[in-house]
Design a protein around this motif. Sequence first.
Motif, PDB file in Angstrom:
ATOM      1  N   LEU A 164       0.807  -1.215   0.000  1.00  0.00           N
ATOM      2  CA  LEU A 164       0.000   0.000   0.000  1.00  0.00           C
ATOM      3  C   LEU A 164       0.842   1.268   0.000  1.00  0.00           C
ATOM      4  CD1 LEU A 164      -2.795  -1.063   2.524  1.00  0.00           C
ATOM      5  CD2 LEU A 164      -2.824  -1.168   0.024  1.00  0.00           C
ATOM      6  N   LYS A 165       2.102   1.147   0.427  1.00  0.00           N
ATOM      7  CA  LYS A 165       2.995   2.304   0.405  1.00  0.00           C
ATOM      8  C   LYS A 165       4.407   1.812   0.090  1.00  0.00           C
ATOM      9  CE  LYS A 165       3.429   2.120   5.465  1.00  0.00           C
ATOM     10  NZ  LYS A 165       3.243   2.874   6.727  1.00  0.00           N
ATOM     11  N   PRO A 166       5.269   2.712  -0.401  1.00  0.00           N
ATOM     12  CA  PRO A 166       6.631   2.294  -0.777  1.00  0.00           C
ATOM     13  C   PRO A 166       7.377   1.662   0.395  1.00  0.00           C
ATOM     14  CG  PRO A 166       6.156   4.493  -1.606  1.00  0.00           C
ATOM     15  CD  PRO A 166       5.016   4.134  -0.689  1.00  0.00           C
ATOM     16  N   LEU A 167       8.116   0.602   0.092  1.00  0.00           N
ATOM     17  CA  LEU A 167       8.923  -0.052   1.113  1.00  0.00           C
ATOM     18  C   LEU A 167      10.192   0.745   1.376  1.00  0.00           C
ATOM     19  CD1 LEU A 167       8.616  -3.823   0.108  1.00  0.00           C
ATOM     20  CD2 LEU A 167       7.106  -2.440   1.548  1.00  0.00           C
ATOM     21  N   VAL A 168      10.803   0.459   2.526  1.00  0.00           N
ATOM     22  CA  VAL A 168      12.016   1.158   2.954  1.00  0.00           C
ATOM     23  C   VAL A 168      13.209   0.253   2.693  1.00  0.00           C
ATOM     24  CG1 VAL A 168      13.191   2.275   4.882  1.00  0.00           C
ATOM     25  CG2 VAL A 168      10.686   2.391   4.710  1.00  0.00           C
ATOM     26  N   HIS A 169      14.213   0.769   1.983  1.00  0.00           N
ATOM     27  CA  HIS A 169      15.368  -0.025   1.567  1.00  0.00           C
ATOM     28  C   HIS A 169      16.509   0.087   2.583  1.00  0.00           C
ATOM     29  CE1 HIS A 169      19.048  -0.900  -0.860  1.00  0.00           C
ATOM     30  NE2 HIS A 169      18.270  -1.830  -1.357  1.00  0.00           N
ATOM     31  N   VAL A 194      17.951   0.523  12.385  1.00  0.00           N
ATOM     32  CA  VAL A 194      16.634   0.309  12.985  1.00  0.00           C
ATOM     33  C   VAL A 194      16.456  -1.171  13.314  1.00  0.00           C
ATOM     34  CG1 VAL A 194      15.639   2.249  11.719  1.00  0.00           C
ATOM     35  CG2 VAL A 194      15.474  -0.068  10.763  1.00  0.00           C
ATOM     36  N   VAL A 195      15.503  -1.451  14.196  1.00  0.00           N
ATOM     37  CA  VAL A 195      15.132  -2.824  14.542  1.00  0.00           C
ATOM     38  C   VAL A 195      13.847  -3.155  13.795  1.00  0.00           C
ATOM     39  CG1 VAL A 195      14.501  -4.431  16.367  1.00  0.00           C
ATOM     40  CG2 VAL A 195      16.198  -2.642  16.806  1.00  0.00           C
ATOM     41  N   ALA A 196      13.858  -4.246  13.049  1.00  0.00           N
ATOM     42  CA  ALA A 196      12.686  -4.673  12.289  1.00  0.00           C
ATOM     43  C   ALA A 196      12.137  -5.972  12.865  1.00  0.00           C
ATOM     44  CB  ALA A 196      13.040  -4.866  10.824  1.00  0.00           C
ATOM     45  N   HIS A 197      10.804  -6.090  12.833  1.00  0.00           N
ATOM     46  CA  HIS A 197      10.161  -7.330  13.265  1.00  0.00           C
ATOM     47  C   HIS A 197      10.278  -8.379  12.164  1.00  0.00           C
ATOM     48  CE1 HIS A 197       7.389 -10.151  14.960  1.00  0.00           C
ATOM     49  NE2 HIS A 197       6.498  -9.985  14.011  1.00  0.00           N
ATOM     50  N   CYS A 198      10.709  -9.568  12.528  1.00  0.00           N
ATOM     51  CA  CYS A 198      10.796 -10.698  11.594  1.00  0.00           C
ATOM     52  C   CYS A 198       9.666 -11.663  11.935  1.00  0.00           C
ATOM     53  CB  CYS A 198      12.153 -11.386  11.726  1.00  0.00           C
ATOM     54  SG  CYS A 198      12.323 -12.882  10.739  1.00  0.00           S
ATOM     55  N   HIS A 239       7.315   0.291   6.848  1.00  0.00           N
ATOM     56  CA  HIS A 239       7.243   1.159   8.024  1.00  0.00           C
ATOM     57  C   HIS A 239       5.843   1.071   8.600  1.00  0.00           C
ATOM     58  CE1 HIS A 239       6.813   4.982  10.313  1.00  0.00           C
ATOM     59  NE2 HIS A 239       8.017   4.632  10.704  1.00  0.00           N
ATOM     60  N   VAL A 240       5.749   0.838   9.902  1.00  0.00           N
ATOM     61  CA  VAL A 240       4.460   0.629  10.564  1.00  0.00           C
ATOM     62  C   VAL A 240       4.127   1.843  11.425  1.00  0.00           C
ATOM     63  CG1 VAL A 240       3.136  -0.869  12.090  1.00  0.00           C
ATOM     64  CG2 VAL A 240       4.897  -1.846  10.600  1.00  0.00           C
ATOM     65  N   ASP A 241       3.002   2.481  11.126  1.00  0.00           N
ATOM     66  CA  ASP A 241       2.566   3.657  11.884  1.00  0.00           C
ATOM     67  C   ASP A 241       1.615   3.249  13.006  1.00  0.00           C
ATOM     68  OD1 ASP A 241       3.944   5.501  10.205  1.00  0.00           O
ATOM     69  OD2 ASP A 241       2.377   5.211   8.699  1.00  0.00           O
ATOM     70  N   ASP A 242       2.124   2.484  13.947  1.00  0.00           N
ATOM     71  CA  ASP A 242       1.313   2.029  15.074  1.00  0.00           C
ATOM     72  C   ASP A 242       2.048   2.374  16.359  1.00  0.00           C
ATOM     73  OD1 ASP A 242      -0.162   0.781  17.006  1.00  0.00           O
ATOM     74  OD2 ASP A 242      -0.203  -1.178  16.041  1.00  0.00           O
ATOM     75  N   LYS A 289       6.307  -1.957  19.369  1.00  0.00           N
ATOM     76  CA  LYS A 289       7.668  -1.680  19.847  1.00  0.00           C
ATOM     77  C   LYS A 289       8.624  -1.488  18.681  1.00  0.00           C
ATOM     78  CE  LYS A 289       7.231  -4.113  24.263  1.00  0.00           C
ATOM     79  NZ  LYS A 289       7.760  -5.209  25.125  1.00  0.00           N
ATOM     80  N   THR A 290       8.425  -2.279  17.610  1.00  0.00           N
ATOM     81  CA  THR A 290       9.253  -2.124  16.414  1.00  0.00           C
ATOM     82  C   THR A 290       8.450  -1.385  15.349  1.00  0.00           C
ATOM     83  OG1 THR A 290       8.530  -4.310  15.649  1.00  0.00           O
ATOM     84  CG2 THR A 290      10.622  -4.205  16.838  1.00  0.00           C
ATOM     85  N   LYS A 291       9.074  -0.435  14.699  1.00  0.00           N
ATOM     86  CA  LYS A 291       8.378   0.410  13.723  1.00  0.00           C
ATOM     87  C   LYS A 291       8.533  -0.089  12.288  1.00  0.00           C
ATOM     88  CE  LYS A 291       7.081   3.011  17.046  1.00  0.00           C
ATOM     89  NZ  LYS A 291       5.681   2.880  17.528  1.00  0.00           N
ATOM     90  N   TYR A 292       9.169  -1.252  12.132  1.00  0.00           N
ATOM     91  CA  TYR A 292       9.369  -1.795  10.797  1.00  0.00           C
ATOM     92  C   TYR A 292       9.082  -3.290  10.792  1.00  0.00           C
ATOM     93  CZ  TYR A 292      11.838   2.558   9.761  1.00  0.00           C
ATOM     94  OH  TYR A 292      12.160   3.889   9.581  1.00  0.00           O
ATOM     95  N   THR A 293       8.603  -3.785   9.650  1.00  0.00           N
ATOM     96  CA  THR A 293       8.442  -5.223   9.417  1.00  0.00           C
ATOM     97  C   THR A 293       9.308  -5.610   8.231  1.00  0.00           C
ATOM     98  OG1 THR A 293       6.165  -5.252  10.241  1.00  0.00           O
ATOM     99  CG2 THR A 293       6.823  -7.069   8.815  1.00  0.00           C
TER     100      THR A 293
END
Length: 241
Positions: A4-9, A31-35, A55-58, A62-66
Motif C-alpha cells: 500500500l505504500k513504498p517499502l524502505v530499503h 533500525v530494529v525490524a520485526h521478523c 514502516h508501521v505507523d502504530d 515496539k518495532t516500527k518496521y516489518t
Amino acid sequence: MQFLKPLVHGKLIKRYKRFLADVELDNGEIVVAHCTNSGSMKTCIEEGAEVYLTHVDDPKRKTKYTWEMIKINADWVGVNTGIPNVIVYEAIRDRQIEGLNTYTEAKREVKFEDSRFDVFAKNEQEACFIEVKNVSMKVGEYVRFPDAVTTRGKKHLETLIRVKESGMRAVMFYVIQRSDISVFGLAYDIDLAYAETLKKAVASGVEVFAYQAEVKPEGITLVKQLPVDLNFPSDKGLFDI
C-alpha cells in the motif's frame, strides 16, 4: 497483492532472537525490524544483503518496521510469513487458482475443532479448509519444507485429515516466495515427523498445492504451480545446503 505504500530499503546487519533484525537504512540509520518468520530461515539469511521493510505507523508497536524481503543471488526472497495467507485468500476469493476456482465464498481464519485454518471456502456443492505455509529453503533445484521442526504444522496436518474424514475438502497450500527453484519437496532430515504426517495426509485424501510467487518491492503475486515430490531423496546430497 500490492504494497500500500513504498517499502524502505536497507541492508541486513543481523537477525537475532528469531523475531528481530537489525537493518541499516540507506540514510545510515540503524533500525530494529520485526521478523515474522519463526523458522531457521536457512538459505535466505545473508548479512550485508539488501532488504526491504514496511514502516508501521502504530504507536503500540515496539518495532516500527516489518521485514518483507531480502535479495539472495540477485533475486528477491519473501520472508514475511503473513503474506502467503493474504495472497492465497485473495486468489481464491477472485477465483484465480485452477482447482480452487469454483468457490463463491471465502473467509479467513476459520476454526475446525481445535485448529484455526487460514482460509475456508465453499459453494453449493462443497466446503473446503485450506492451510497455508510459507516456504523459502532452497536445496539444489528444490524448495523444501520445513526449515525447522514444526509441531504446530504437524497438528494442522492431523486436523486436515479429520476435515477430510468429515466429508469436506482439505487442502495444504505451500507458497514459495523465491524464483530460483523448480520443485517442492519435504525436508525429511529436519522434521521427519512432519514429512511422514504429510504423506499420511495425502494418502487420506488431503490435497497439496505448491505455488511459486514473484517477489518484488511493489508487490507479491502467485505466478505458477510447481510440481510436488514427496519422496524421500535417495541421494543424500539433496540435503546439502
